[in-house]
Design a protein around this motif. Structure first.
Motif, PDB file in Angstrom:
ATOM      1  N   GLU A  19       1.190  -1.391  -0.199  1.00  0.00           N
ATOM      2  CA  GLU A  19       0.138   0.188  -0.310  1.00  0.00           C
ATOM      3  C   GLU A  19       1.052   1.565  -0.558  1.00  0.00           C
ATOM      4  O   GLU A  19       1.306   1.662   0.773  1.00  0.00           O
ATOM      5  CB  GLU A  19      -0.641  -0.248   1.282  1.00  0.00           C
ATOM      6  N   LYS A  25       3.380   6.390   4.085  1.00  0.00           N
ATOM      7  CA  LYS A  25       4.181   5.561   4.383  1.00  0.00           C
ATOM      8  C   LYS A  25       3.788   4.739   3.251  1.00  0.00           C
ATOM      9  O   LYS A  25       2.464   5.036   3.279  1.00  0.00           O
ATOM     10  CB  LYS A  25       3.571   5.428   5.707  1.00  0.00           C
ATOM     11  N   TRP A  26       4.781   3.610   3.242  1.00  0.00           N
ATOM     12  CA  TRP A  26       4.249   2.206   2.647  1.00  0.00           C
ATOM     13  C   TRP A  26       4.316   0.617   3.389  1.00  0.00           C
ATOM     14  O   TRP A  26       5.146   0.418   4.047  1.00  0.00           O
ATOM     15  CB  TRP A  26       5.147   1.958   1.095  1.00  0.00           C
ATOM     16  N   GLU A  27       2.890   0.116   3.704  1.00  0.00           N
ATOM     17  CA  GLU A  27       2.983  -0.938   4.221  1.00  0.00           C
ATOM     18  C   GLU A  27       2.818  -1.629   3.478  1.00  0.00           C
ATOM     19  O   GLU A  27       2.238  -1.893   2.157  1.00  0.00           O
ATOM     20  CB  GLU A  27       1.878  -0.941   4.359  1.00  0.00           C
ATOM     21  N   CYS A  28       3.807  -2.994   3.837  1.00  0.00           N
ATOM     22  CA  CYS A  28       3.835  -3.914   3.374  1.00  0.00           C
ATOM     23  C   CYS A  28       3.917  -5.289   3.643  1.00  0.00           C
ATOM     24  O   CYS A  28       3.777  -5.473   4.839  1.00  0.00           O
ATOM     25  CB  CYS A  28       5.809  -3.940   2.856  1.00  0.00           C
ATOM     26  N   THR A  63       5.401  -8.470   7.319  1.00  0.00           N
ATOM     27  CA  THR A  63       5.162  -7.264   7.375  1.00  0.00           C
ATOM     28  C   THR A  63       6.491  -5.973   7.517  1.00  0.00           C
ATOM     29  O   THR A  63       7.079  -6.359   8.428  1.00  0.00           O
ATOM     30  CB  THR A  63       3.606  -7.073   8.249  1.00  0.00           C
ATOM     31  N   THR A  94       6.609  -1.990   8.023  1.00  0.00           N
ATOM     32  CA  THR A  94       5.642   0.116   7.238  1.00  0.00           C
ATOM     33  C   THR A  94       6.905   0.879   7.266  1.00  0.00           C
ATOM     34  O   THR A  94       7.797   0.684   7.848  1.00  0.00           O
ATOM     35  CB  THR A  94       5.489   0.409   8.422  1.00  0.00           C
ATOM     36  N   THR A 121      11.527  -0.546  -0.092  1.00  0.00           N
ATOM     37  CA  THR A 121      10.626  -2.136  -0.312  1.00  0.00           C
ATOM     38  C   THR A 121      10.997  -3.123  -1.492  1.00  0.00           C
ATOM     39  O   THR A 121      10.728  -4.128  -0.986  1.00  0.00           O
ATOM     40  CB  THR A 121       9.516  -1.088  -1.384  1.00  0.00           C
ATOM     41  N   SER A 143      -7.499  -0.288   9.330  1.00  0.00           N
ATOM     42  CA  SER A 143      -6.084   0.507   8.579  1.00  0.00           C
ATOM     43  C   SER A 143      -5.166  -0.675   7.844  1.00  0.00           C
ATOM     44  O   SER A 143      -4.503  -0.560   7.205  1.00  0.00           O
ATOM     45  CB  SER A 143      -5.023   1.007   9.416  1.00  0.00           C
ATOM     46  N   ARG A 144      -5.985  -1.572   7.714  1.00  0.00           N
ATOM     47  CA  ARG A 144      -5.061  -3.508   6.882  1.00  0.00           C
ATOM     48  C   ARG A 144      -5.733  -3.489   5.954  1.00  0.00           C
ATOM     49  O   ARG A 144      -5.193  -4.343   4.776  1.00  0.00           O
ATOM     50  CB  ARG A 144      -4.919  -4.950   8.378  1.00  0.00           C
ATOM     51  N   VAL A 174      -3.311  -2.980   2.301  1.00  0.00           N
ATOM     52  CA  VAL A 174      -2.026  -3.917   2.750  1.00  0.00           C
ATOM     53  C   VAL A 174      -2.786  -5.075   2.358  1.00  0.00           C
ATOM     54  O   VAL A 174      -2.337  -6.135   0.986  1.00  0.00           O
ATOM     55  CB  VAL A 174      -0.969  -3.386   3.714  1.00  0.00           C
TER      56      VAL A 174
END
Lengths: 291, 291
Positions: free
Chosen positions: B8, B13-16, B28, B30, B43, B277-278, B281
């Protein structure tokens, strides 16, 4: 080949036709909307006299109930149009003519007609908007007519309204100055004291009108990202209006979303229906094929 | 079973994540959004270290180019976010990790996640709206993610703005007081001088905020007729906000469109994402399955 009947049921008239498409209409009739009994009676008489047909499609002003399992399928529900609320259209036509009936909004029917035979051929995400007595919108998303909880009701979006520029309060009995309340033909007549057709010479009328139409079009672009927007209805027959709408949409988008042709390509992006005033009734014939 | 990667990609931020769904996340991370090189480098390093994966889905803030045949597929195009415009995300991830990549908006990814595992299960026409730093919206129409000319950009609709009540000019660099310009987290912070999270005690803040959010929600109802609207994003984490939005949507609809649950059913109609919030992602992982 099946022969279908189409009914575009509107607040001022019902357009009826029998045939297979734009090049094969056997009979047509325009029936003024009077009492419900009289209007539906004359419609039934037309199909009895000029038919038979294999199925009938009805594109009806809304809001309507088109949930097949509903006891009020085929009914108009809460319309602002006087005398139009809570009346059965689809069930009575089906019963009295003993044919399958497909029932959808007038604008979804028109969108289907334009998709098959008009300005939306080859597109799978587009809108058909009518600016007439009221404002309505329909269309397709990825190849399917727009239905959800109910059906789209574009006319009742809220748009910016600067009361210093335009103190007119709007004509929608539910919302006052929603899109239909500010920019429909009914709003034009109430604001300026004369119907749109008599106001051709006034720049102020059409500048304001184009601004309001563009505000709604921009909302539709932002929500649906259509590949094309068809603007029909009586108000759009004023020839100076569409170029003004192009200028306003372009200005309001202000370069955002580069891959949308909001620059020079906009004349093909926000454009007129190819079937003209017949989009609705031809679309109703197309709809009959789904009954 | 395939193992997918999800990204995301957001403005802060990028959530992986790597896994198969909400109950099967293997790893996971952040990653704060800094320079493009650094963010994408970290990433890639995450997936190199924690992978391998069979495919990656990327839900990215927009506007984006997701036309598969386009030379700029996988790019962010004209975003108001500083430093974000005209950058490649999808192609670089695909090249550096040598896996198939599916690329869509962050909000369409979140919608897909909610459709598979969350609050939109069983629905085929619904919206996911995030009210965070910006405002974005996505969803499905009749079972297919919303794509058209480009993709939805709910945040840039124009909504009514009474400058006597709220003289704040809006923060959108393209449009000033569009929906995002008036009602995003960025707008709240600029208008009140403090971020939303520090303004919990002020009734005026949340009354105005609910009014603006409702105006946009009403437009979405009128255009798409969704079966449900999911309101996510950081601003919605203020617990008093959603009930105020319900009251405002109910008032603005004013009984129009009876079959939409704008009365007592509205709490289930305009509601929170189940994945919290998930959504984004996890939705990106779901998206990977389409690559």
């Amino acid at each position: 080949m099946s022969v279908y009947g189409g009914i575009e049921a509107g607040g001022s008239k019902w357009e009826c036709a029998i045939g297979t498409g734009p090049d094969g209409l056997h009979a047509t009739a325009t029936i003024p909307t009077t009492t419900h009994e009289e209007t539906i009676g004359r419609t039934v008489a037309f199909f009895e006299q000029e038919g038979p047909v294999d199925a009938i499609g009805i594109g009806c002003f809304g809001p309507i109930d088109r949930r097949l399992a509903s006891p009020t399928w085929g009914h108009i529900t809460t319309t602002p149009k006087p005398g139009g609320a809570h009346t059965d259209v689809g069930q009575e036509i089906r019963r009295r003519l003993s044919v399958p009936v497909a029932f959808d909004t007038d604008v979804n029917a028109a969108a289907l007609g334009e998709h098959l035979w008009g300005a939306a051929r080859g597109l799978d995400t587009f809108c058909y908007i009518t600016v007439g007595t009221g404002i309505g919108g329909g269309g397709m998303a990825r190849g399917r007519l727009l239905h959800g909880r109910v059906h789209p009701e574009f006319g009742h979006m809220r748009i910016p309204h600067d009361r210093e520029v335009d103190p007119f309060p709007g004509v929608c009995p539910y919302h006052g100055d929603c899109w239909e309340g500010l920019a429909s033909g009914g709003a034009i007549e109430a604001r300026w004291g004369r119907p749109a057709i008599e106001l051709g010479g006034s720049e102020a009328v059409w500048e304001l009108q184009a601004h309001y139409i563009a505000l709604g079009v921009v909302c539709v672009i932002c929500v649906l990202s259509p590949e094309r927007i068809l603007l029909g209805g009586g108000v759009m027959s004023q020839p100076k209006l569409l170029p003004l709408v192009h200028r306003e949409v372009h200005g309001l988008m202000n370069g955002y979303i580069e891959t949308a042709p909001v620059g020079e390509g906009i004349a093909g992006y926000v454009t007129s229906p190819a079937l003209g005033s017949r989009s609705g009734v031809l679309g109703a014939i197309a709809l009959a094929g789904t009954a």
